[in-house]
Design an enzyme around this catalytic site. Structure first.
Site, mmCIF file in Angstrom:
data_model
loop_
_atom_site.group_PDB
_atom_site.id
_atom_site.type_symbol
_atom_site.label_atom_id
_atom_site.label_comp_id
_atom_site.label_asym_id
_atom_site.label_seq_id
_atom_site.Cartn_x
_atom_site.Cartn_y
_atom_site.Cartn_z
ATOM 1 N N ASN A 13 0.868 -1.182 0.000
ATOM 2 C CA ASN A 13 0.000 0.000 0.000
ATOM 3 C C ASN A 13 0.902 1.228 0.000
ATOM 4 O OD1 ASN A 13 -1.828 2.032 0.481
ATOM 5 N ND2 ASN A 13 -2.419 1.336 2.527
ATOM 6 N N LYS A 15 0.123 4.237 -0.272
ATOM 7 C CA LYS A 15 -0.528 5.403 0.369
ATOM 8 C C LYS A 15 -0.325 6.663 -0.485
ATOM 9 C CE LYS A 15 -0.264 3.164 4.788
ATOM 10 N NZ LYS A 15 -0.297 3.297 6.229
ATOM 11 N N HIS A 102 -9.754 0.789 4.906
ATOM 12 C CA HIS A 102 -8.480 0.958 5.623
ATOM 13 C C HIS A 102 -8.705 1.868 6.834
ATOM 14 C CE1 HIS A 102 -4.394 2.208 6.549
ATOM 15 N NE2 HIS A 102 -3.993 1.130 5.909
ATOM 16 N N GLU A 104 -7.092 4.238 8.037
ATOM 17 C CA GLU A 104 -6.884 5.673 7.806
ATOM 18 C C GLU A 104 -8.128 6.288 7.186
ATOM 19 O OE1 GLU A 104 -3.177 5.313 5.696
ATOM 20 O OE2 GLU A 104 -2.186 4.807 7.577
ATOM 21 N N GLU A 174 -5.607 -5.765 10.498
ATOM 22 C CA GLU A 174 -4.620 -4.714 10.750
ATOM 23 C C GLU A 174 -4.953 -3.998 12.055
ATOM 24 O OE1 GLU A 174 -2.603 -3.128 7.052
ATOM 25 O OE2 GLU A 174 -4.543 -2.167 7.046
ATOM 26 N N GLY A 180 2.064 1.858 11.276
ATOM 27 C CA GLY A 180 2.955 3.021 11.292
ATOM 28 C C GLY A 180 3.657 3.240 12.622
ATOM 29 N N SER A 220 3.008 -2.469 10.400
ATOM 30 C CA SER A 220 4.450 -2.489 10.674
ATOM 31 C C SER A 220 5.136 -3.786 10.248
ATOM 32 C CB SER A 220 4.721 -2.214 12.157
ATOM 33 O OG SER A 220 4.343 -0.896 12.475
ATOM 34 N N GLY A 241 2.796 -1.324 4.418
ATOM 35 C CA GLY A 241 2.716 0.108 4.150
ATOM 36 C C GLY A 241 4.091 0.655 3.839
HETATM 37 P P1 PGA Z 1 2.664 0.146 7.862
HETATM 38 O O1 PGA Z 1 1.211 0.376 7.234
HETATM 39 O O2 PGA Z 1 3.217 -1.102 7.256
HETATM 40 O O3 PGA Z 1 3.437 1.371 7.478
HETATM 41 O O4 PGA Z 1 2.488 0.022 9.346
HETATM 42 C C1 PGA Z 1 0.340 -0.692 7.063
HETATM 43 C C2 PGA Z 1 -0.987 -0.206 6.571
HETATM 44 O O5 PGA Z 1 -1.355 0.939 6.765
HETATM 45 O O6 PGA Z 1 -1.726 -0.979 5.944
#
Ligand code: PGA
Length: 262
Positions: A13, A15, A102, A104, A174, A180, A220, A241
């Site tokens: 992803n 983003k 997601h 976010e 997740e 993050g 992460s 991510g």
């Molecule tokens: P990250 O993000 O790997 O940076 O923690 C994962 C995600 O948002 O799906």
């Protein structure tokens, strides 16, 4: 019952990263040259770039066995919906997958299980594979509400989906607190979540699906954590991510999960 062998899944992803076309093209070039790309026989790679670069990614990855996904999709086909992209547009651009719900989007844009449900149904109608993101926040975890939250996200988000279609969906567990942050759940916590997800989904279909959906882990994921959060936890893949921007790291992660194919 004999388990049908299915490929592992590695979703990247991207983003809201890659600020111009040159950066997007460079990413694609490096990705195509990824050292271990040819070695990945049992892992499906799905990269989800920002909308403006979809065509670049689709064109670059044509014939390469790398799938392109969108990071979100609206539920209507067309019309006065400023700023939205429909599943038909995504499909017609050569996209095969759609991340939906997601955290976010839930946290910043007010998306809910209900809107995720509309999006999942609309995506399936166009033969896009939904990657449905679920998971508890830190606050919910501390309050002991993880099971309740996951149950609601599945019951509401997957409401009205047919038994046939449920097999096509990818569920991404997740935990919001792990996204993050460089924090990740323990192996047994992810295993528990997986068991719970399967139990809830099988419970939604009195005539049990043969395989159920693929269930992947996100939050992460890195070279350091991949073995733990995917292989040891018995997950079907990962959603990455930050590390998906580090192409070398992403391929290392894919290599780790590839080895585990069961
Ligand atoms: P990250 O993000 O790997 O940076 O923690 C994962 C995600 O948002 O799906």
């Amino acid at each position: 019952m004999k388990k049908i062998l299915r490929k592992k899944i590695a979703v990247g992803n991207l983003k809201m990263k890659l600020l111009n076309k040159a950066e997007a093209e460079k990413y694609c070039e490096l990705f195509k040259k990824g050292k271990s790309l040819a070695k990945l026989k049992n892992t499906e790679l799905i990269i989800c770039p920002p909308f403006v670069y979809l065509q670049n990614f689709v064109d670059n990855f044509k014939g390469k066995n790398i799938f392109v996904g969108v990071q979100d999709v609206f539920w209507e086909k067309e019309g006065p919906f400023t700023g939205e992209i429909s599943p038909v547009m995504a499909k017609n651009s050569g996209v095969t997958h759609a991340i939906i719900g997601h955290s976010e989007r839930r946290r910043i844009f007010g998306e809910t299980n209900e809107t995720a449900n509309l999006k999942i149904k609309a995506a399936l109608k166009e033969n896009l594979i939904p990657i449905y993101c679920i998971g508890e926040t830190e606050k919910e975890r501390m309050a002991g509400e993880t099971k309740l939250v996951i149950s609601n996200q599945l019951a509401e988000g997957l409401s009205g989906i047919s038994r046939l279609n449920i097999e096509k969906i990818i569920v991404a567990y997740e935990p919001v607190w792990a996204i993050g942050t460089d924090r990740a759940p323990a192996v047994n916590e992810i295993m528990e979540a997986r068991i719970l997800i399967r139990k809830i989904i099988f419970g939604m279909f009195p005539a049990k699906p043969i395989n159920g959906p693929m269930i992947i882990y996100g939050g992460s994921v890195s070279e350091k954590t991949a073995k733990k959060v995917c292989v040891e936890s018995g997950m079907d893949g990962i959603l990455v991510g930050r590390e998906s921007l580090n192409i070398h790291g992403f391929f290392e992660i894919a290599g780790i999960i590839e080895k585990d194919n069961h």
